[in-house]
Motif scaffolding. Sequence first.
Motif, PDB file in Angstrom:
ATOM      1  N   LEU A  30       0.922  -1.048  -0.047  1.00 25.83           N
ATOM      2  CA  LEU A  30       0.011   0.012  -0.096  1.00 25.83           C
ATOM      3  C   LEU A  30       0.836   1.484  -0.005  1.00 25.83           C
ATOM      4  O   LEU A  30       0.841   2.250  -0.830  1.00 25.83           O
ATOM      5  N   GLY A  31       1.833   1.287   0.897  1.00 24.10           N
ATOM      6  CA  GLY A  31       2.687   2.317   0.831  1.00 24.10           C
ATOM      7  C   GLY A  31       3.473   2.648  -0.433  1.00 24.10           C
ATOM      8  O   GLY A  31       3.705   3.675  -0.763  1.00 24.10           O
ATOM      9  N   LEU A  32       4.037   1.535  -1.062  1.00 24.96           N
ATOM     10  CA  LEU A  32       4.920   1.630  -2.023  1.00 24.96           C
ATOM     11  C   LEU A  32       4.014   2.224  -3.261  1.00 24.96           C
ATOM     12  O   LEU A  32       4.437   2.989  -4.266  1.00 24.96           O
ATOM     13  N   GLU A 363       5.406   4.820   2.521  1.00 23.08           N
ATOM     14  CA  GLU A 363       4.908   6.105   1.499  1.00 23.08           C
ATOM     15  C   GLU A 363       6.126   6.877   1.329  1.00 23.08           C
ATOM     16  O   GLU A 363       6.408   7.616   0.465  1.00 23.08           O
ATOM     17  N   TRP A 364       6.296   7.694   2.721  1.00 20.91           N
ATOM     18  CA  TRP A 364       7.357   8.574   2.747  1.00 20.91           C
ATOM     19  C   TRP A 364       8.820   8.191   2.194  1.00 20.91           C
ATOM     20  O   TRP A 364       9.464   8.915   1.427  1.00 20.91           O
ATOM     21  N   LEU A 365       9.151   7.047   2.534  1.00 24.16           N
ATOM     22  CA  LEU A 365      10.191   6.710   2.124  1.00 24.16           C
ATOM     23  C   LEU A 365      10.347   6.496   0.553  1.00 24.16           C
ATOM     24  O   LEU A 365      11.298   6.784   0.007  1.00 24.16           O
ATOM     25  N   PHE A 370      13.407   6.388  -2.210  1.00 21.76           N
ATOM     26  CA  PHE A 370      13.448   5.417  -3.107  1.00 21.76           C
ATOM     27  C   PHE A 370      13.423   5.940  -4.632  1.00 21.76           C
ATOM     28  O   PHE A 370      14.109   5.565  -5.475  1.00 21.76           O
ATOM     29  N   MET A 371      12.455   6.589  -4.753  1.00 23.83           N
ATOM     30  CA  MET A 371      12.162   7.383  -6.305  1.00 23.83           C
ATOM     31  C   MET A 371      13.232   8.115  -6.535  1.00 23.83           C
ATOM     32  O   MET A 371      13.580   8.067  -7.660  1.00 23.83           O
ATOM     33  N   PRO A 372      13.910   9.172  -5.580  1.00 22.85           N
ATOM     34  CA  PRO A 372      14.791  10.062  -5.925  1.00 22.85           C
ATOM     35  C   PRO A 372      16.083   9.319  -6.243  1.00 22.85           C
ATOM     36  O   PRO A 372      16.927   9.465  -7.252  1.00 22.85           O
ATOM     37  N   ALA A 373      16.442   7.964  -5.631  1.00 20.98           N
ATOM     38  CA  ALA A 373      17.450   7.403  -5.832  1.00 20.98           C
ATOM     39  C   ALA A 373      17.400   6.638  -7.235  1.00 20.98           C
ATOM     40  O   ALA A 373      18.417   6.586  -7.879  1.00 20.98           O
ATOM     41  N   LEU A 374      16.153   5.996  -7.602  1.00 15.95           N
ATOM     42  CA  LEU A 374      16.209   5.706  -9.062  1.00 15.95           C
ATOM     43  C   LEU A 374      16.368   6.733 -10.133  1.00 15.95           C
ATOM     44  O   LEU A 374      16.801   6.322 -11.303  1.00 15.95           O
ATOM     45  N   ARG A 375      16.032   7.975  -9.691  1.00 14.56           N
ATOM     46  CA  ARG A 375      15.767   8.903 -10.838  1.00 14.56           C
ATOM     47  C   ARG A 375      17.475   9.494 -10.657  1.00 14.56           C
ATOM     48  O   ARG A 375      17.736  10.469 -11.569  1.00 14.56           O
TER      49      ARG A 375
END
Length: 390
Positions: A30-32, A363-365, A370-375
Amino acid sequence: MTGASSGATRIGSTAPQALEFFAGIGLARLGLEEAGFHVAWSNDIDHAKCQMYRNQFGNNEQEHTLIEGDMGELHGSDLPHNISIAWGSSPCTDISLAGTRTGLNGKQSSAFWQYIRLLEEMGNNRPPVAVLENVAGLATSHSGEDIAAAVSAFNQLGYSVDALSIDARRFVPQSRPRLFLVGLTNPPEGSQANSPLRPDWLQQVFADTSLRMHRAVLPEPPEPLMAGFGMYAEEMSDDDSRWWPKGKLTAFLDSLSAVQSERVMKLKDNPFISYRTAYRRTRNGKPTWEVRADDISGCLRTARGGSSRQAVVRLGKGSTAVRWMTPKEYAALMGASHYNLNGLRTNQALFGFGDAVAVPVVEWLGEHYFMPALRGTLDKAKQQHELRSA
């Protein structure tokens, strides 16, 4: 080992793909998903939790596979390709170095090492982000050897590791501190000197020069909540059968210490209604109840016995009433108010939520890490942080 594959999820397959190990009832999912990921594959060994998972997400998902069974029977070749992140909420006992640590051939005592083995077997298909969520005690157990072993295992797979402590209390009125190890194959060059998410008791692992660590620059998290449980408490009429009968209520009040009793009496005499949570503990060989002083829930636990389950105390307008916390309240305190509870047994629901990770923390992580790390934008976050501080 059983699998289910079927119905479209909320986020399509064009989103970054995620694996969900130790999936439980799906709160990490749910958070992801709220952060923009698509969870393509999940696994858990517990049948009752998998029932809750299917009850929530459906039995006919077309873009998701749930594998119910022992992950020791899985192989890296069984996992989907093009995965961006692996999430693992390993049972807290599985990382222990006590004894011989039989490891990969074990079952209940080796779940973390099975997680590592599967990541290793993925080879070049290994995701660029891998996460371990565990109890905060992992950082200090066996004098820090356990967390060092976990970081080292990720290092051997090519991950640099960050360590964070996040209390769900920053998002919901429940005291629930958890440890997060975030492994990145491409860690940021920037480093954050200080963060409330890396307290002093976590510094030992960062100081270990044998480990490959990083400190990603993250935004300031929300401040811990000081109140709010009362807004999450279910309202019930005075004649609701879930309120404890007079004899049980009297036993509850009689077990309170003088300090606890005074606290309850003051709240009882207030002209307004307030709520508190209470735990049953054993003091000097006798069962006693302890009522929290603040409007915050204690950490939800798996309901393996009465002592692990919280009670809700309603006080004010000259009256006192006590009942067990409900599944609906458990769900809300885990940030999953809309979770499907239909058809679930009470203990099944309490066990599922008490053994899970809070949705808004994930969700916060997902959004800020996680998203900034991938980008590749974690270093840009550092630049923005420096501009704001200038």
